[in-house]
Design a protein around this motif. Sequence first.
Motif, short mmCIF file in Angstrom:
data_model
loop_
_atom_site.label_atom_id
_atom_site.label_comp_id
_atom_site.label_asym_id
_atom_site.label_seq_id
_atom_site.Cartn_x
_atom_site.Cartn_y
_atom_site.Cartn_z
N GLN A 173 50.89 -5.92 -10.40
CA GLN A 173 52.12 -5.16 -10.31
C GLN A 173 52.28 -4.66 -8.88
O GLN A 173 51.62 -5.14 -7.98
N ALA A 174 53.15 -3.68 -8.71
CA ALA A 174 53.39 -3.13 -7.38
C ALA A 174 52.11 -2.58 -6.78
O ALA A 174 51.21 -2.15 -7.50
N GLN A 175 52.06 -2.60 -5.47
CA GLN A 175 50.90 -2.09 -4.75
C GLN A 175 50.68 -0.61 -5.06
O GLN A 175 51.62 0.14 -5.21
N GLN A 176 49.42 -0.19 -5.12
CA GLN A 176 49.11 1.21 -5.38
C GLN A 176 49.52 2.08 -4.20
O GLN A 176 49.55 1.64 -3.06
N ALA A 177 49.83 3.31 -4.52
CA ALA A 177 50.15 4.29 -3.49
C ALA A 177 48.91 4.54 -2.64
O ALA A 177 47.78 4.35 -3.09
N PRO A 178 49.08 4.97 -1.38
CA PRO A 178 47.93 5.24 -0.51
C PRO A 178 46.97 6.25 -1.12
O PRO A 178 47.37 7.16 -1.83
N VAL A 179 45.68 6.09 -0.81
CA VAL A 179 44.63 6.98 -1.26
C VAL A 179 44.09 7.72 -0.05
O VAL A 179 43.70 7.10 0.93
N PRO A 180 44.04 9.07 -0.09
CA PRO A 180 43.47 9.82 1.04
C PRO A 180 41.97 9.50 1.18
O PRO A 180 41.22 9.59 0.21
N LEU A 181 41.55 9.11 2.37
CA LEU A 181 40.17 8.70 2.59
C LEU A 181 39.31 9.75 3.28
O LEU A 181 38.08 9.69 3.21
N ASN A 182 39.92 10.65 4.00
CA ASN A 182 39.17 11.67 4.74
C ASN A 182 38.11 11.02 5.62
O ASN A 182 38.43 10.13 6.39
N SER A 183 36.84 11.39 5.51
CA SER A 183 35.80 10.86 6.41
C SER A 183 35.53 9.38 6.21
O SER A 183 34.91 8.74 7.07
N LEU A 184 35.98 8.80 5.10
CA LEU A 184 35.73 7.38 4.84
C LEU A 184 36.39 6.46 5.86
O LEU A 184 35.99 5.31 6.00
N VAL A 185 37.40 6.95 6.56
CA VAL A 185 38.12 6.09 7.51
C VAL A 185 37.22 5.55 8.60
O VAL A 185 37.55 4.54 9.22
N THR A 186 36.09 6.18 8.84
CA THR A 186 35.20 5.70 9.91
C THR A 186 34.16 4.70 9.40
O THR A 186 33.40 4.16 10.20
N PHE A 187 34.11 4.45 8.08
CA PHE A 187 33.07 3.59 7.51
C PHE A 187 33.59 2.19 7.20
O PHE A 187 34.65 2.03 6.63
N GLY A 188 32.78 1.19 7.59
CA GLY A 188 33.03 -0.18 7.19
C GLY A 188 32.30 -0.50 5.90
O GLY A 188 32.78 -1.24 5.06
N VAL A 189 31.10 0.08 5.74
CA VAL A 189 30.28 -0.10 4.54
C VAL A 189 29.62 1.23 4.21
O VAL A 189 29.10 1.91 5.10
N LEU A 190 29.66 1.59 2.90
CA LEU A 190 29.00 2.81 2.44
C LEU A 190 28.32 2.50 1.11
O LEU A 190 28.97 2.10 0.16
N GLY A 191 27.00 2.68 1.06
CA GLY A 191 26.24 2.43 -0.16
C GLY A 191 25.68 3.71 -0.72
O GLY A 191 25.59 4.72 -0.02
N GLY A 192 25.28 3.66 -1.99
CA GLY A 192 24.71 4.82 -2.64
C GLY A 192 23.20 4.90 -2.50
O GLY A 192 22.65 5.91 -2.11
N SER A 193 22.50 3.80 -2.82
CA SER A 193 21.04 3.82 -2.74
C SER A 193 20.52 2.86 -1.69
O SER A 193 19.53 3.15 -1.03
N THR A 194 21.19 1.72 -1.52
CA THR A 194 20.71 0.68 -0.61
C THR A 194 21.87 -0.10 -0.03
O THR A 194 22.84 -0.37 -0.72
N VAL A 195 21.75 -0.46 1.23
CA VAL A 195 22.65 -1.45 1.84
C VAL A 195 21.74 -2.56 2.36
O VAL A 195 20.85 -2.31 3.18
N THR A 196 21.96 -3.77 1.84
CA THR A 196 21.14 -4.91 2.23
C THR A 196 22.04 -6.00 2.79
O THR A 196 23.05 -6.35 2.18
N ASN A 197 21.67 -6.53 3.92
CA ASN A 197 22.41 -7.61 4.55
C ASN A 197 21.53 -8.84 4.65
O ASN A 197 20.34 -8.74 4.96
N VAL A 198 22.11 -9.99 4.39
CA VAL A 198 21.47 -11.27 4.67
C VAL A 198 22.46 -12.09 5.48
O VAL A 198 23.62 -12.20 5.13
N GLY A 199 22.02 -12.62 6.58
CA GLY A 199 22.91 -13.45 7.38
C GLY A 199 23.49 -12.71 8.57
O GLY A 199 23.07 -11.62 8.92
#
Length: 148
Positions: A10-36
């Motif tokens: 359906q129609a696109q969702q309205a904007p969501v306020p992000l506050n400090s999240l705007v500076t993050f590309g990735v945010l994990g809770g317990s682990t962030v694992t990268n391969v490659g």
Amino acid sequence: MCVAFCAGLQAQQAPVPLNSLVTFGVLGGSTVTNVGLTTVTGNLGVAPGTAITGFPPGIVIGAIDDDNSAAITAQADLTTAYNNAATPSRPGSPPITANGDLGGLILPPGLYVASSSMLVNIGETLTLNGPANAVWIFPGWELADHQR
């Protein structure tokens, strides 16, 4: 991106306020694992966990926030943003169901939920298409390989 997985968009969702999240590309809770050879543009953070692996060879163009005040604040802001996006009465479309392999798809902004699993395999590309202030939320998603 929602060819077979997101029937009935359906129609696109309205904007969501992000506050400090705007500076993050990735945010994990317990682990962030990268391969490659992943490049994260923006901060990479984890909280309350402390496990960040695979950087290098992955590249972070921003800060690495390992269970510090920035990551803890971002987690609180993430919870607020998720609750805002998941409110059934909010303007725009309801949460979008997307299951299976999302590689090769182009997704508009929104809150994506899965009844089974969502993934992007190594070597595939998931394209997020929207304006600069757009938001995509994939709760509980494990990224096998991600380039942003």
